[in-house]
Design an enzyme around this catalytic site. Structure first.
Site, PDB file in Angstrom:
ATOM      1  CG  HIS A 187      16.014  69.058  27.288  1.00 51.38           C
ATOM      2  ND1 HIS A 187      15.425  69.514  28.444  1.00 51.38           N
ATOM      3  CD2 HIS A 187      17.348  69.205  27.503  1.00 51.38           C
ATOM      4  CE1 HIS A 187      16.343  69.914  29.303  1.00 51.38           C
ATOM      5  NE2 HIS A 187      17.523  69.740  28.753  1.00 51.38           N
ATOM      6  CG  HIS A 235       4.863  72.076  25.695  1.00 56.46           C
ATOM      7  ND1 HIS A 235       5.024  73.161  26.505  1.00 56.46           N
ATOM      8  CD2 HIS A 235       5.063  70.988  26.494  1.00 56.46           C
ATOM      9  CE1 HIS A 235       5.325  72.775  27.732  1.00 56.46           C
ATOM     10  NE2 HIS A 235       5.345  71.444  27.757  1.00 56.46           N
ATOM     11  CD  GLU A 236       4.271  67.402  25.755  1.00 51.33           C
ATOM     12  OE1 GLU A 236       5.334  66.856  26.152  1.00 51.33           O
ATOM     13  OE2 GLU A 236       3.512  68.020  26.518  1.00 51.33           O
ATOM     14  CG  HIS A 252       9.243  68.356  27.183  1.00 53.94           C
ATOM     15  ND1 HIS A 252      10.008  68.916  28.176  1.00 53.94           N
ATOM     16  CD2 HIS A 252       7.944  68.654  27.486  1.00 53.94           C
ATOM     17  CE1 HIS A 252       9.207  69.528  29.040  1.00 53.94           C
ATOM     18  NE2 HIS A 252       7.953  69.391  28.644  1.00 53.94           N
TER      19      HIS A 252
END
Length: 673
Positions: A468, A461-462, A465
């Site tokens: 991105h 998940h991190e 990010h």
């Protein structure tokens, strides 16, 4: 001597000179950076030349470079490796930086220049990215109160400064309660716990200078303890301490602070002409209105609650079969749910963790990024800001595109949870800037560190990010990377989680840390079969928090947030054995700053998109389909906030999604529907 925080950095990547930085450097660096930013802003506002995009917007983009540099280092260190000096400086800086922000956004001459550009935008010859940046600057100033005059303007400034102070205090109180509570554990207390939980408890004891194991409020310890400990009395003590963070009385109690935050937010919104803070906050988001948020949450609430209640009945039967009378309680759920998972799916975390070492999962995240986007990761030598931190150069086709840092282990100086931030953001204006991106987690330290499946999902998940940020390819830092609406920012992170469970990823990387053997196919099948296990519980505890957050902000601010919380939970019929994921006094997402205030729903809003987005790869017949991956990079990961989020998603997928993929992914879709 030159303050190390104000230098260009070290080495080919211009990393902050962490080894040269002391806590004494931060205050003078902020003072110098603020002075420079104020002078630059004044020069823009007082420029006698007619406003142009270059002499106003682009000049503002470059006006606070030193401040961005200093803040990028300080706030990352303050969150991940707090010291008393850093915490004191945070309290001192909060109102000062809020005042500086107000000086900028409420500067009448500066706003007049921006407003003139906005009114004449069709005549300026701007490209699409520049038009978007101008739109967002004008929106930011307007929503900050630039048009206010006299007493309302002064009151807005005071509100922002006070909010900055007390949200910082909320966060520090929560960290203090998490850091200070621990309970020594006897050998009897360790009975029934898997070795990895015992090892974590002993490591926690060593960190606190204790002989033997201790129980702490670190999620990486308390959650598995609640899953595996047969000692019901001790589970209750631990659980109640965990949910009481921020509500223990004394100097670290957050209840009065939460009430004041809500009152000030309401006043801020009404000064700007909005009916509620929620109406103000949601206006620029994808959701737009509180009604749209409530509609989504309640569409999921009914099937989630039904699933949770059915599960609760089964868990209560198991508890009663153990000879425990009375109701199933919140400190019982995880313990009996784990026993049920073992019984129904024939595996537990102890079977999975040896195949999910931290190094293997980092390798899996990197390899997935390589196959999707062609990224290469080369280890970098420190020093970084803490010995636990690791770093990598990120390149593609021989060109450096980012530096990635990972800070993975729990410690007393780190706030709880997991997050991604940029020490330096990508931009091209004034010369291409390579971003420095940081992932912070709170995994239990071990030799080697072994992760639960949820831990591995957090890592992915991190890292979503981080992608991105790292793949961002825009000119202006104002729209770079994750500088997007709150209910869009979780799309890349939640989408990336899907690749953890792709069979070929598990086959390649989920290998036993001792033997190197791949996770057996039958164990992978059990993992897949249990993918939606206990989703009633996890969905209900999340939705309860999201609905309380919405209720706090969509009407008059409650004078007693705890009473309002109880009213909301009673109104939705929260099952007895489930509580909010984040109770009000420790709800850092919404009270440690404005980021997720009236926005905790955004994880689910983004999940509607991420479930649909992964279906694009499934429809292509390949989780690594090159054409779909390229579209994902072009329209989501590299685009930042260069277009409205619904336009970006539609460009990627061809349409906006419905809620059905989310319900299907959580196992909450009625097969007969």
């Amino acid at each position: 001597m030159t303050n190390p925080l104000l230098t260009d950095g070290t080495g080919p990547y211009q990393l902050p000179p962490f080894a040269q930085i002391s806590d004494d450097d931060f205050a003078p660096a902020f003072e110098a950076a603020l002075s420079e930013a104020r002078a630059n802003t004044a020069a823009i506002a007082d420029n006698p030349d007619a406003p142009t995009f270059a002499n106003t917007i682009e000049a503002m983009e470059q006006s606070d470079g030193a401040l961005d540099k200093v803040a990028g280092v300080f706030y990352n260190l303050a969150g991940a490796d707090a010291t008393p000096a850093r915490e004191a400086l945070m309290r001192d800086l909060a109102p000062k930086l809020a005042a500086f922000s107000s000086e900028i956004t409420m500067n009448k001459a500066l706003f007049a220049r921006i407003d003139q550009l906005w009114q004449n935008r069709d005549t300026l010859g701007l490209n699409a990215e520049q038009s978007r940046v101008l739109e967002l600057y004008h929106q930011m100033f307007t929503r900050a109160g630039a048009a206010l005059q006299g007493a309302p303007a002064q009151r807005m400034k005071a509100i922002k400064e006070r909010l900055a102070t007390i949200t910082t205090q909320f966060s520090q109180n929560l960290l203090a309660d998490e850091r200070d509570w621990f309970r020594p554990m006897s050998e009897d207390d360790l009975d029934g716990l898997p070795d990895f939980v015992i090892d974590t408890a002993r490591a926690a004891g060593a960190e606190r200078g204790q002989d033997g194991a201790v129980l702490t409020l670190s999620r990486s310890l308390i959650v598995p303890f609640l899953q595996f400990s047969p000692n019901r009395d001790l589970r209750r003590i631990a659980y109640e301490a965990w949910v009481a963070r921020g509500a223990n009385g004394g100097d670290t109690d957050n209840r009065a602070i939460a009430a004041e935050i809500l009152k000030l937010r309401e006043e801020r919104a009404k000064l700007l002409g909005y009916d509620s803070f929620s109406a103000y906050k949601l206006e620029p988001e994808m959701a737009k209105t509180p009604a749209a948020v409530r509609d989504l949450l309640m569409r999921v609430w009914a099937p989630a609650k039904a699933a949770a209640e059915a599960d609760a009945a089964k868990l209560a039967e198991m508890m009663h079969a153990d000879g425990v009378n009375g109701d199933l309680e919140p400190w019982d759920w995880r313990y009996y749910s784990e026993k049920r998972r073992v019984a129904e799916h024939d595996f537990d975390e102890g079977q999975i963790k040896p195949y999910l070492s931290l190094d293997a999962m980092i390798g899996a995240a990197f390899d997935t990024a390589n196959r999707l986007f062609g990224l290469e990761f080369t280890p970098l030598e420190g020093p970084f800001y803490h010995p636990d931190v690791r770093g990598w150069e990120v390149s593609r086709n021989g060109k450096t595109i980012a530096v990635f840092m990972g800070d993975y282990f729990a410690r007393g100086s780190k706030r709880s949870g997991a997050w991604c931030s940029a020490i330096r953001s990508q931009k091209k204006l004034g010369g291409a800037v390579v971003p420095i991106v940081l992932n912070v987690c709170n995994f239990a330290k071990g030799d080697p560190a072994l992760l639960s499946h949820d831990d591995a999902r957090t890592l992915f998940h991190e890292f979503g990010h981080a992608l991105h940020q790292m793949l961002s390819d825009v000119t202006y830092s104002f729209i770079s990377g994750t500088s997007v609406s709150r209910d869009f920012v979780e799309l890349p992170s939640q989408l990336y989680e899907h690749w953890l469970d792709v069979p070929e990823v598990l086959e390649r990387h989920a290998r036993h840390y001792k033997t190197g053997a791949a996770m057996p196919s039958d164990l992978r099948a059990k993992l897949k079969g249990a993918a939606t296990y206990d989703q009633g519980f996890s969905t209900v505890e999340y939705l309860a928090s999201a609905l309380v957050d919405l209720a706090f902000h969509e009407g008059a601010a409650p004078s007693d947030p705890m009473a309002k919380q109880a009213e909301v939970l009673a109104g939705i019929g929260l099952p007895h054995a489930i509580r909010m994921r984040h109770a009000t006094p420790n709800f850092g997402h919404i009270f440690s700053g404005d980021g997720y205030s009236s926005g905790y729903y955004s994880y689910m809003w983004s999940e509607v998109m991420d479930a649909d987005a992964f279906e694009a790869f499934e429809e292509a017949g390949d989780a690594f389909d090159p054409e779909t991956a390229q579209k994902l990079e072009d329209f989501i990961l590299s685009a930042g906030n260069s277009r409205a989020p619904d336009a970006l998603y539609t460009a990627f997928r061809g349409r906006m999604p419905g809620v059905e993929p989310l319900l299907k992914g959580r196992g909450l879709l009625d097969p007969g529907a």
